[in-house]
Design an enzyme around this catalytic site. Sequence first.
Site, PDB file in Angstrom:
ATOM      1  N   ASP A 136      -2.729  -5.948   5.885  1.00  0.00           N
ATOM      2  CA  ASP A 136      -2.828  -7.570   5.477  1.00  0.00           C
ATOM      3  C   ASP A 136      -1.172  -8.055   5.399  1.00  0.00           C
ATOM      4  O   ASP A 136      -0.786  -9.078   5.089  1.00  0.00           O
ATOM      5  CB  ASP A 136      -3.657  -8.002   4.407  1.00  0.00           C
ATOM      6  CG  ASP A 136      -3.439  -7.496   3.247  1.00  0.00           C
ATOM      7  OD1 ASP A 136      -2.651  -6.708   3.008  1.00  0.00           O
ATOM      8  OD2 ASP A 136      -4.165  -7.770   2.253  1.00  0.00           O
ATOM      9  N   SER A 137      -0.464  -6.674   5.126  1.00  0.00           N
ATOM     10  CA  SER A 137       1.079  -7.385   5.173  1.00  0.00           C
ATOM     11  C   SER A 137       1.624  -7.867   6.222  1.00  0.00           C
ATOM     12  O   SER A 137       2.529  -8.452   6.214  1.00  0.00           O
ATOM     13  CB  SER A 137       1.759  -5.923   5.072  1.00  0.00           C
ATOM     14  OG  SER A 137       1.655  -5.049   5.884  1.00  0.00           O
TER      15      SER A 137
ATOM     16  N   GLU B 185      -8.551  -2.903  -1.493  1.00  0.00           N
ATOM     17  CA  GLU B 185      -7.932  -2.848  -2.767  1.00  0.00           C
ATOM     18  C   GLU B 185      -8.920  -3.147  -3.885  1.00  0.00           C
ATOM     19  O   GLU B 185      -9.688  -4.012  -3.715  1.00  0.00           O
ATOM     20  CB  GLU B 185      -6.889  -3.986  -2.761  1.00  0.00           C
ATOM     21  CG  GLU B 185      -5.820  -3.854  -1.789  1.00  0.00           C
ATOM     22  CD  GLU B 185      -4.644  -4.811  -1.898  1.00  0.00           C
ATOM     23  OE1 GLU B 185      -4.786  -5.782  -2.790  1.00  0.00           O
ATOM     24  OE2 GLU B 185      -3.881  -5.170  -0.958  1.00  0.00           O
TER      25      GLU B 185
ATOM     26  N   GLU C 217       0.040   2.494  -4.345  1.00  0.00           N
ATOM     27  CA  GLU C 217       1.145   1.647  -4.121  1.00  0.00           C
ATOM     28  C   GLU C 217       1.940   1.474  -5.264  1.00  0.00           C
ATOM     29  O   GLU C 217       1.264   1.114  -6.442  1.00  0.00           O
ATOM     30  CB  GLU C 217       0.702   0.495  -3.308  1.00  0.00           C
ATOM     31  CG  GLU C 217       1.799  -0.494  -3.076  1.00  0.00           C
ATOM     32  CD  GLU C 217       1.700  -1.739  -2.265  1.00  0.00           C
ATOM     33  OE1 GLU C 217       0.358  -1.746  -2.052  1.00  0.00           O
ATOM     34  OE2 GLU C 217       2.593  -2.392  -2.041  1.00  0.00           O
TER      35      GLU C 217
ATOM     36  N   ASP D 120      -7.032  -3.463   7.120  1.00  0.00           N
ATOM     37  CA  ASP D 120      -7.233  -3.954   5.547  1.00  0.00           C
ATOM     38  C   ASP D 120      -8.313  -4.911   5.590  1.00  0.00           C
ATOM     39  O   ASP D 120      -8.694  -5.796   6.461  1.00  0.00           O
ATOM     40  CB  ASP D 120      -5.970  -4.606   5.145  1.00  0.00           C
ATOM     41  CG  ASP D 120      -5.121  -3.729   4.463  1.00  0.00           C
ATOM     42  OD1 ASP D 120      -5.850  -2.959   3.624  1.00  0.00           O
ATOM     43  OD2 ASP D 120      -4.097  -3.973   4.426  1.00  0.00           O
TER      44      ASP D 120
ATOM     45  N   LYS E 266      -9.725  -0.458   4.753  1.00  0.00           N
ATOM     46  CA  LYS E 266      -8.799  -0.098   3.370  1.00  0.00           C
ATOM     47  C   LYS E 266      -9.569  -1.273   2.430  1.00  0.00           C
ATOM     48  O   LYS E 266      -9.169  -2.494   2.899  1.00  0.00           O
ATOM     49  CB  LYS E 266      -7.570  -0.203   3.595  1.00  0.00           C
ATOM     50  CG  LYS E 266      -6.569   0.147   2.218  1.00  0.00           C
ATOM     51  CD  LYS E 266      -5.264   0.675   2.483  1.00  0.00           C
ATOM     52  CE  LYS E 266      -4.255  -0.173   2.860  1.00  0.00           C
ATOM     53  NZ  LYS E 266      -4.164  -1.300   1.964  1.00  0.00           N
TER      54      LYS E 266
HETATM   55  O1  KIV Z   1      -0.982  -4.201   4.038  1.00  0.00           O
HETATM   56  C1  KIV Z   1      -0.340  -3.083   4.113  1.00  0.00           C
HETATM   57  O2  KIV Z   1       0.759  -2.927   4.754  1.00  0.00           O
HETATM   58  C2  KIV Z   1      -0.386  -2.266   2.910  1.00  0.00           C
HETATM   59  C3  KIV Z   1       0.710  -1.220   2.552  1.00  0.00           C
HETATM   60  C4  KIV Z   1       0.520  -0.595   1.168  1.00  0.00           C
HETATM   61  C5  KIV Z   1       1.316  -0.322   3.419  1.00  0.00           C
HETATM   62  O3  KIV Z   1      -1.592  -2.094   2.283  1.00  0.00           O
END
Ligand code: KIV
Length: 258
Positions: free
Chosen positions: A43-44, A114, A181, A82, A112
Amino acid sequence: MKITTQTIRKLKGDRPIAMLTAYDFITAQLAGEAGADIILVGDSLGNTALGFESTIPVTVDIMLHHCAAVARAKPDALLLCDVPFAVAGHSTDYVLDVCTKLLQQGGAECVKIEGGVRRAEKSAAIARAGVPVMGHIGLKPQDVLQLGGYRKFGKTDQGRERLLAEAKAWEDAGAFSLLLEMVDAEAAAMVTEAVSIPTIGIGAGPNVDGQVLVISDALGLNAGKYPGFAKKYVDLRGIALKALGEYVSEVRERKFPE
Ligand code: KIV
């Protein structure tokens, strides 16, 4: 050969895992052909591809759009996507629904999420439903509104205890891997030693099972400041500006087309 979550699990203690982000067809081809083990549609992309100031504005539809483009590159790498802001705080049914979309419509092979202990415990149901999950602890950029900024984690005894508890919770929840991270290097080494699943670090030092870099940082595409832990392998922005500047001049001087 196509990489799976099983391949990734087996790499722990064998050789370091190389992970890169990708946000579209071209960056996915680049990351895949470079031999990355995992491609993360992070999500970056909110910051790097869409110009937002954080990952907060990134929605499920945006993630689906970019993940599907990455999937069309058909990389051998494992395709990880993400789960965006606020989704993981919803009911398990909703989170499972979003994960199902990311897999079925986005073409992701795993997701992924968080979060700390509570999110990990909730994610056990997602993993049991057949969605392979990577946990993401340490700095969680989706918490930026609560944190008020970005900082390093695991610098105190209490911080390390917390990281260990979170890592164990993700392992117990059936996560196939864990992202660390902005974690103090010693704390990251402790976590890596304590869990049987591979850890992937970003700003977490060398004693983890793998590393991830944001592709625009690795390629030197950003105009602004780079995070201290990132390595710019090439100044692609400089190269691109020179090339495009030449094109503009040639058009104005009637040199292109010949
Ligand atoms: O969104 C992202 O790019 C991440 C980074 C930690 C690689 O989660």
